[in-house]
Every structure is written in C-alpha cells, then in structure tokens.
Write a protein that holds these residues in place. Structure first.
Motif, PDB file in Angstrom:
ATOM      1  N   LEU A   1      42.943  75.622  -2.878  1.00 16.81           N
ATOM      2  CA  LEU A   1      43.295  74.881  -1.669  1.00 16.81           C
ATOM      3  C   LEU A   1      44.038  73.598  -2.021  1.00 16.81           C
ATOM      4  O   LEU A   1      45.070  73.275  -1.418  1.00 16.81           O
ATOM      5  N   ALA A   2      43.526  72.848  -2.998  1.00 16.72           N
ATOM      6  CA  ALA A   2      44.164  71.593  -3.394  1.00 16.72           C
ATOM      7  C   ALA A   2      45.584  71.834  -3.905  1.00 16.72           C
ATOM      8  O   ALA A   2      46.511  71.078  -3.593  1.00 16.72           O
ATOM      9  N   ASP A   3      45.760  72.905  -4.673  1.00 16.97           N
ATOM     10  CA  ASP A   3      47.104  73.230  -5.171  1.00 16.97           C
ATOM     11  C   ASP A   3      48.053  73.545  -4.016  1.00 16.97           C
ATOM     12  O   ASP A   3      49.223  73.142  -4.026  1.00 16.97           O
ATOM     13  N   THR A   4      47.555  74.260  -3.018  1.00 22.20           N
ATOM     14  CA  THR A   4      48.378  74.644  -1.875  1.00 22.20           C
ATOM     15  C   THR A   4      48.780  73.424  -1.044  1.00 22.20           C
ATOM     16  O   THR A   4      49.909  73.340  -0.538  1.00 22.20           O
ATOM     17  N   MET A   5      47.861  72.472  -0.904  1.00 20.97           N
ATOM     18  CA  MET A   5      48.126  71.289  -0.084  1.00 20.97           C
ATOM     19  C   MET A   5      49.031  70.279  -0.788  1.00 20.97           C
ATOM     20  O   MET A   5      49.638  69.428  -0.136  1.00 20.97           O
ATOM     21  N   SER A   6      49.130  70.359  -2.079  1.00 19.83           N
ATOM     22  CA  SER A   6      49.951  69.405  -2.834  1.00 19.83           C
ATOM     23  C   SER A   6      51.403  69.475  -2.367  1.00 19.83           C
ATOM     24  O   SER A   6      51.992  70.539  -2.252  1.00 19.83           O
ATOM     25  N   GLY A   7      51.967  68.320  -2.057  1.00 17.05           N
ATOM     26  CA  GLY A   7      53.349  68.257  -1.617  1.00 17.05           C
ATOM     27  C   GLY A   7      53.559  68.501  -0.141  1.00 17.05           C
ATOM     28  O   GLY A   7      54.696  68.456   0.336  1.00 17.05           O
ATOM     29  N   THR A   8      52.472  68.748   0.620  1.00 13.10           N
ATOM     30  CA  THR A   8      52.571  68.934   2.064  1.00 13.10           C
ATOM     31  C   THR A   8      52.201  67.632   2.769  1.00 13.10           C
ATOM     32  O   THR A   8      51.879  66.622   2.130  1.00 13.10           O
ATOM     33  N   LEU A   9      52.192  67.668   4.094  1.00 12.74           N
ATOM     34  CA  LEU A   9      51.759  66.509   4.870  1.00 12.74           C
ATOM     35  C   LEU A   9      50.257  66.266   4.754  1.00 12.74           C
ATOM     36  O   LEU A   9      49.759  65.239   5.211  1.00 12.74           O
ATOM     37  N   TYR A  10      49.535  67.217   4.143  1.00 11.28           N
ATOM     38  CA  TYR A  10      48.071  67.144   4.001  1.00 11.28           C
ATOM     39  C   TYR A  10      47.719  67.107   2.507  1.00 11.28           C
ATOM     40  O   TYR A  10      46.967  67.945   2.018  1.00 11.28           O
ATOM     41  N   ASP A  11      48.239  66.143   1.782  1.00 14.22           N
ATOM     42  CA  ASP A  11      48.201  66.262   0.324  1.00 14.22           C
ATOM     43  C   ASP A  11      46.991  65.654  -0.363  1.00 14.22           C
ATOM     44  O   ASP A  11      46.875  65.723  -1.587  1.00 14.22           O
ATOM     45  N   LYS A  12      46.056  65.069   0.394  1.00 17.82           N
ATOM     46  CA  LYS A  12      44.847  64.508  -0.222  1.00 17.82           C
ATOM     47  C   LYS A  12      43.655  65.406   0.111  1.00 17.82           C
ATOM     48  O   LYS A  12      43.254  65.518   1.270  1.00 17.82           O
ATOM     49  N   VAL A  13      43.092  66.057  -0.891  1.00 18.91           N
ATOM     50  CA  VAL A  13      41.948  66.960  -0.715  1.00 18.91           C
ATOM     51  C   VAL A  13      40.789  66.426  -1.537  1.00 18.91           C
ATOM     52  O   VAL A  13      40.935  66.151  -2.729  1.00 18.91           O
ATOM     53  N   ARG A  14      39.640  66.241  -0.891  1.00 24.35           N
ATOM     54  CA  ARG A  14      38.469  65.697  -1.570  1.00 24.35           C
ATOM     55  C   ARG A  14      37.240  66.562  -1.275  1.00 24.35           C
ATOM     56  O   ARG A  14      36.996  66.931  -0.126  1.00 24.35           O
ATOM     57  N   VAL A  15      36.467  66.873  -2.307  1.00 23.80           N
ATOM     58  CA  VAL A  15      35.190  67.542  -2.105  1.00 23.80           C
ATOM     59  C   VAL A  15      34.173  66.496  -1.674  1.00 23.80           C
ATOM     60  O   VAL A  15      33.942  65.512  -2.380  1.00 23.80           O
ATOM     61  N   LEU A  16      33.586  66.714  -0.497  1.00 25.34           N
ATOM     62  CA  LEU A  16      32.611  65.768   0.035  1.00 25.34           C
ATOM     63  C   LEU A  16      31.188  66.116  -0.370  1.00 25.34           C
ATOM     64  O   LEU A  16      30.361  65.225  -0.568  1.00 25.34           O
ATOM     65  N   PHE A  17      30.898  67.425  -0.495  1.00 20.69           N
ATOM     66  CA  PHE A  17      29.506  67.830  -0.712  1.00 20.69           C
ATOM     67  C   PHE A  17      29.460  69.320  -1.037  1.00 20.69           C
ATOM     68  O   PHE A  17      30.291  70.097  -0.558  1.00 20.69           O
ATOM     69  N   ARG A  18      28.458  69.697  -1.815  1.00 16.64           N
ATOM     70  CA  ARG A  18      28.133  71.106  -2.059  1.00 16.64           C
ATOM     71  C   ARG A  18      26.638  71.283  -1.808  1.00 16.64           C
ATOM     72  O   ARG A  18      25.836  70.538  -2.355  1.00 16.64           O
ATOM     73  N   GLY A  19      26.286  72.247  -0.976  1.00 20.14           N
ATOM     74  CA  GLY A  19      24.868  72.432  -0.701  1.00 20.14           C
ATOM     75  C   GLY A  19      24.609  73.567   0.267  1.00 20.14           C
ATOM     76  O   GLY A  19      25.497  74.358   0.603  1.00 20.14           O
ATOM     77  N   LYS A  20      23.369  73.632   0.741  1.00 21.17           N
ATOM     78  CA  LYS A  20      22.907  74.691   1.626  1.00 21.17           C
ATOM     79  C   LYS A  20      22.619  74.122   3.010  1.00 21.17           C
ATOM     80  O   LYS A  20      22.071  73.027   3.142  1.00 21.17           O
ATOM     81  N   VAL A  21      23.010  74.863   4.046  1.00 19.83           N
ATOM     82  CA  VAL A  21      22.718  74.449   5.416  1.00 19.83           C
ATOM     83  C   VAL A  21      21.209  74.574   5.656  1.00 19.83           C
ATOM     84  O   VAL A  21      20.638  75.650   5.505  1.00 19.83           O
ATOM     85  N   VAL A  22      20.585  73.459   6.022  1.00 16.85           N
ATOM     86  CA  VAL A  22      19.134  73.462   6.243  1.00 16.85           C
ATOM     87  C   VAL A  22      18.757  73.173   7.691  1.00 16.85           C
ATOM     88  O   VAL A  22      17.594  73.333   8.076  1.00 16.85           O
ATOM     89  N   ASP A  23      19.733  72.771   8.506  1.00 16.29           N
ATOM     90  CA  ASP A  23      19.417  72.521   9.914  1.00 16.29           C
ATOM     91  C   ASP A  23      20.713  72.543  10.723  1.00 16.29           C
ATOM     92  O   ASP A  23      21.736  72.024  10.273  1.00 16.29           O
ATOM     93  N   VAL A  24      20.661  73.168  11.901  1.00 17.02           N
ATOM     94  CA  VAL A  24      21.781  73.163  12.840  1.00 17.02           C
ATOM     95  C   VAL A  24      21.231  72.915  14.233  1.00 17.02           C
ATOM     96  O   VAL A  24      20.289  73.595  14.669  1.00 17.02           O
ATOM     97  N   GLU A  25      21.785  71.941  14.913  1.00 19.43           N
ATOM     98  CA  GLU A  25      21.434  71.663  16.309  1.00 19.43           C
ATOM     99  C   GLU A  25      22.726  71.770  17.099  1.00 19.43           C
ATOM    100  O   GLU A  25      23.693  71.066  16.842  1.00 19.43           O
ATOM    101  N   ARG A  26      22.749  72.697  18.085  1.00 19.27           N
ATOM    102  CA  ARG A  26      23.990  72.983  18.781  1.00 19.27           C
ATOM    103  C   ARG A  26      23.681  73.307  20.243  1.00 19.27           C
ATOM    104  O   ARG A  26      22.729  74.033  20.532  1.00 19.27           O
ATOM    105  N   ARG A  27      24.489  72.773  21.150  1.00 15.24           N
ATOM    106  CA  ARG A  27      24.299  73.057  22.564  1.00 15.24           C
ATOM    107  C   ARG A  27      25.658  73.039  23.243  1.00 15.24           C
ATOM    108  O   ARG A  27      26.588  72.384  22.769  1.00 15.24           O
ATOM    109  N   THR A  28      25.762  73.767  24.342  1.00 13.22           N
ATOM    110  CA  THR A  28      26.984  73.781  25.125  1.00 13.22           C
ATOM    111  C   THR A  28      26.801  72.847  26.302  1.00 13.22           C
ATOM    112  O   THR A  28      25.940  73.070  27.166  1.00 13.22           O
ATOM    113  N   VAL A  29      27.597  71.766  26.326  1.00 11.17           N
ATOM    114  CA  VAL A  29      27.452  70.706  27.330  1.00 11.17           C
ATOM    115  C   VAL A  29      28.826  70.366  27.894  1.00 11.17           C
ATOM    116  O   VAL A  29      29.755  70.055  27.135  1.00 11.17           O
TER     117      VAL A  29
END
Length: 367
Positions: A233-261
């Motif tokens: 992904l980072a290689d693909t974005m290089s040189g485009t308008l979206y050229d800064k790619v950063r990994v924020l986190f690696r982990g497992k989803v442990v909770d989801v709270e979702r509602r339609t409002v």
C-alpha cells in the motif's frame, strides 16, 4: 487519458475504493455485483474519462447512494434507482448529462456511477468530491470551492423521485435529503452537484478511480505473493496525492458498539495490541473519524483511517467490524485541497463535534 473498465477490473476497484472510503461508502461487494450484472446485460465495458478531457461546458452529474451502511447490508438496491434520480434531475434542469462521476470514494459509492454508466452509456469521470468518504452531502470539495449541491434528485426503490432545491445552502440540502432517505427505508439514490467540466477540473479530487484500482491490485497481488500488504500500500501511494502512510496500530478487535441513528451508523471500536497492553479506540459516523492509542490521537478526519485484515490486507468497513478480527489500522494523508482552512471548516474535526484540532497524520506518527 481515458481508459476502458471491464468486469475483471471491478473486484480490484471495489477493494481499493473501500480502503479510500476509510470504513464508509457502503458495502463494496454489493456495489460490485450490481455493476457486473449491468455490464453483462449491456455494453460490457465502461469508459473512464480523465478530468482534463472534459470540455469546459460539458454537464457532469454525480450519482451516489446515501444512507446508513448498516441498512445497505440488508436493503439491497433494485438497480435502477440511481438512473431514475439522474433522469429526474436532467428533466428538472432541461439538459442531459455528458458524464457522471462519484461524489466520494467508498465501496458502493465508487460503484454507483459505474452502474449508471453501464445502464446509460455515459462515461464516468475519474475524480470525486471527497477524496475519501464522508457521511454528509455538504462535505464535498465541490461545496467547499463554490459548487451548489442543489438541485438534488432522489430515487427510491418503488419508483419514487423527489427534487430538492435549497439554493446555495448545501447543509440544509443534506438535512432535507436525509429525512427523505430515512422515510424511504434508510437508504436512497441521488443525483446532485450538477456542474460544468470547468468546475470539475477546479474543485474535484482527480484520478481517484484509477488510484482505487491500483490500490486494489496491489493489495491482491501482495496477498497472492505472501508479501506485506501495508508495504505494498505504501509503495502504491508514493508519489500520489496521498503519499504519507503510517501504521497506527496492530491488534485484535475486542469491542464494537454500533447503532443506526438519524440515518447514520454511529459508534466505536476498540482493538487490543497483539503484544503488550496497548489499546486503540476508533470513533466513527459511517466513516472512521478519529483514532486514539492509549488516549493519544494518532489520526483524525479528514486524514484517512483505514482498517485492514492483518493477513490479507482486505479493507474492513465500519459495518463489517466484528469481535476477534485481527487487524492493522493505517493512517493516510489526505490531498492538500482537503486540508485548507475552508475545507477543514466543512469536514474537519469540528464539523463532527470532535473536541480536537486537526493535525496531519505525518506529524502525529513518525515513520
């Protein structure tokens, strides 16, 4: 330069558009199937135009689906609603469109204009008005730089059409259209922001369909070759308008709270680090808006916050988040025209009532 899009391109485009949609924009699988069927029934190919190829006086009418992504999973479109909206708006304007265009990147909303193109023979412009996905209709670069969303036409699944005209008040247009979409079952199809080719070239984020196609191919190829999808992904974005790619986190989803409002999918998700005690919290309104790691902001709208399956690199939408998923969360810089003071006033953190200031992801997270 224009090019031809074929059925075999759609899976890659849907994947890449889903990533650019930063969790929103609707289900990419449903959108892809709709376009595939339309191409089998009709011309077999779609012409995609570079914005530079438009004549200044050409009429471009973007088409899209609006509503809560959680509703779209169960309420699959009939397939002709967006064309009905386009025809209603053309009738109101007294002029036919020369092309259609996405209003945003996103799974289904990069597909709806392709569906319209396959059904009508119109070309699709390789650009959009968000450079990602946002939940509200006024949150467009078109709006930021002076194009009114009105008049807007809405098409429903039972043949209903409605035309709304609020003049230059795009926020009121959103409010009225959202109310109608709710009464149509939580989802509807729209044609809006009719504009000239000159306005497209002045206000749109260019070449996002092509970029989505390249991203989708890169993620698929990385999976097939057992390479790191984030590096691809980072290689693909290089040189485009979206050229800064950063990994924020690696982990497992442990909770989801979702509602339609009020016509939106709102909620949050928490991920626990694979190693150590770190936690990431996502807050979303259709799309991911802010990512905090142990309480510290790591990325905030309008920069992109993308959740990918850790092993395959497949994008995970906000309605697709589930307990136990192994994921990597990535932040991506948004194009400069989306970081201007005028743009941040329309779709920056304060537009979502977030009590934070915008900071570029490349300043918040180092390589």
């Amino acid at each position: 330069m224009s090019y031809t899009l074929e059925i075999h391109d759609l899976a890659d485009l849907a994947r890449g558009a889903a990533l650019l949609g930063t969790g929103g924009g609707g289900d990419p699988y449903i959108g892809r199937l709709l376009v595939e069927q339309a191409l089998r029934d009709g011309p077999g190919t779609i012409t995609v135009l570079d914005p530079a190829e438009l004549g200044d006086d050409d009429v471009v009418i973007p088409t899209a689906q609006m509503g809560a992504p959680t509703v779209m999973v169960e309420k699959i479109p009939r397939g002709d609603e967006a064309v009905a909206a386009l025809r209603a708006l053309e009738g109101h304007l007294g002029r036919r469109a020369d092309a259609t265009m996405p209003i945003e990147c996103g799974g289904i909303n990069s597909m709806i204009p392709l569906l319209v193109a396959a059904r009508t023979g119109l070309p699709v412009v390789d650009a959009d008005g968000m450079g990602r996905a946002f939940p509200e209709l006024q949150m467009e670069t078109f709006s930021v730089y002076g194009v009114p969303g009105s008049p807007l036409a809405i098409g429903g699944e039972n043949g209903e059409t409605v035309v709304i005209d609020t003049g230059a008040d795009n926020k009121r247009l959103e409010w009225l259209a959202r109310g109608i979409a709710i009464r149509l079952g939580g989802v509807a199809h729209i044609a809006e922001y009719a504009m000239s080719g000159a306005d497209v070239k002045r206000t749109a984020v260019p070449n996002t369909l092509s970029l989505g196609l390249r991203i989708g191919r890169a993620l698929r190829t990385a999976r097939e070759e057992h390479r790191d999808p984030v590096a691809a992904l980072a290689d693909t974005m290089s040189g485009t308008l979206y050229d800064k790619v950063r990994v924020l986190f690696r982990g497992k989803v442990v909770d989801v709270e979702r509602r339609t409002v009020a016509g939106f999918a709102r909620g949050s998700a928490t991920l626990a680090a694979f190693e150590g005690d770190g936690r990431l919290e996502l807050v979303f309104q259709n799309e991911n808006l802010v990512a905090r790691v142990d309480g510290e902001i790591r990325c905030v709208v309008p920069d992109l916050i993308c959740v990918l399956e850790a092993d395959s690199g497949e994008p995970i939408t906000t309605e697709g988040l589930r307990y136990g998923q192994r994921a990597v969360v990535v932040g991506i810089s948004t194009p400069d025209l989306m970081r201007s003071p005028e743009a941040l006033a329309v779709f920056g953190p304060h537009a979502f009532d977030l009590d934070v200031e915008f900071q570029p992801v490349e300043d918040l997270v180092s390589l």
